[in-house]
Design a protein around this motif. Structure first.
Motif: not given
Length: 374
Positions: A294-299, A317-322, A338-345, A347-351
């Motif tokens: 998260m500190a390195m801005a990763r989803p 900042n990501g997803f929870l799964v069972p 399939e939606r790589p544009e969400f990686i950066g978005r 990731g910013v929330k994670s940071r």
């Protein structure tokens, strides 16, 4: 207050996970005694560089040998009686139990324990519990109850663990404190550039079934069958834990081309290569590896279980799964492919979450206040 003893079962953890705390305590003018059973020259020098004094003591980190454990406990009692620290802080299961008892016998006035996760004994593996594991769970509960009755306070990383210990009457509620994670150095783990091509997933964990390694591999197979260029990284080494996975299995996955496995290596260079961090664990305290990601801005994709769910706001900042759900895990991996544009978005929330909740210096300030160190 003049001195504090921190008792661990691994010297490396004192540097890797307690380094900022050792430094902060030393900066307060305290004599910091760092006790571990497995010092080598490198670890001894690293601890000294943090302003602490490395102290050797005997302890078997894993395994069940009551005679050996109680013998080690009494040897630690004599050592603590000679060192006479004002405060003792223990972490990891055996130091918490036997280190606390030794400190009590040595009449150390202030004794604290940190429960960083419930571990193999209490984690539900999804299989029918074996007789051996059931007996071990009862034995550990009895020892926890006896030891934790003799502490000034117990630090937990998440409220689920604290509530479970209170419910099982292993600790009194007024002694329980929730830290919310041990934190990371936000300067050391700075945000890294976004990686979108190829989309790369990373799991950092000991090679244990309870870390969700098998689910990670199965999900990787499904994703790679559709998008062969996608990378899957696995960092971590074998362990003496009963849930350890055979190295032959890991080597077979590598030979199959499902995953890249460099072994036990420095995490940060590999985190820089990653697009998304994945931890399908069955239960955690609050995982340090996820805080680093998260500190390195990763989803983050992780399981909706105690400890893991503290690191993700689902859909932000990501997803929870069972837990143990390979299909759901693969589905969320495919979302990022399939939606790589969400990686950066995301990731910013994670940071931003890491800055708000997982700054190690703020965590250590709270910890020291709880222990009466101003």
């Amino acid at each position: 207050m003049n001195s504090i003893a921190i008792v661990s079962s691994q010297a490396a953890s004192l540097v890797n996970f307690r380094g900022p705390l050792l430094r902060a305590l030393s900066d307060k003018g305290l004599e910091v005694l760092a006790l571990a059973p497995d010092y080598d020259i490198e670890m001894r020098s690293s601890v000294e560089a943090l302003g602490a004094k490395p102290v050797d003591y005997g302890l078997s980190r894993t395994g069940i040998n009551p005679l050996r454990d109680f013998f080690d406990c009494f040897r630690l009692f004599f050592l603590l009686r000679r060192l006479r620290p004002d405060v003792v802080l223990t972490y990891f299961i055996k130091p918490v139990i036997f280190g606390t008892l030794a400190a009590w016998l040595a009449r150390i006035p202030r004794r604290f324990a940190m429960i960083e996760g419930l571990g193999f004994v209490y984690t539900d593996s999804g299989d029918k519990i074996s007789l051996k594991r059931a007996i071990l769970r009862v034995a550990v509960s009895v020892l926890y109850r006896f030891a934790l009755a003799r502490v000034s306070g117990v630090f937990f990383l998440n409220n689920d663990d604290a509530n479970e210990f209170v419910r099982k009457r292993l600790v009194w509620p007024e002694k329980a404190r929730c830290l919310g994670g041990i934190g990371v150095d936000l300067l050391e783990w700075a945000a890294a550039p976004v990686v979108k091509c190829p989309v790369t997933f990373l799991l950092v964990a000991r090679l244990l079934r309870e870390k969700g390694v098998i689910e990670y591999i199965e999900a990787a197979r499904r994703v790679k069958s559709m998008y062969p260029e996608t990378r899957f990284l696995l960092l971590g080494s074998s362990d003496t834990n009963p849930g350890n996975l055979p190295l032959a299995d890991v080597e077979a996955w590598v030979a199959e081309g499902v995953v890249e496995w460099p072994g036990h290596v420095a995490v940060r260079p590999w985190m820089e290569q990653a697009s998304v961090f994945v931890l399908p664990s069955y239960r955690e305290g609050v995982p340090r590896s996820t805080q680093e990601a998260m500190a390195m801005a990763r989803p983050v994709i992780t399981t909706n279980v105690p400890g893991c769910r503290e690191t993700v706001v689902d859909g932000e900042n990501g997803f929870l799964v069972p837990v143990r759900d390979v299909g759901a895990l693969a589905e969320k991996m495919l979302f990022f492919v399939e939606r790589p544009e969400f990686i950066g978005r995301m990731g910013v929330k994670s940071r931003l979450m890491a800055e708000a909740r997982f700054d190690v210096h703020e965590v250590n300030k709270r910890l020291m206040i709880f222990m009466g160190i101003q």
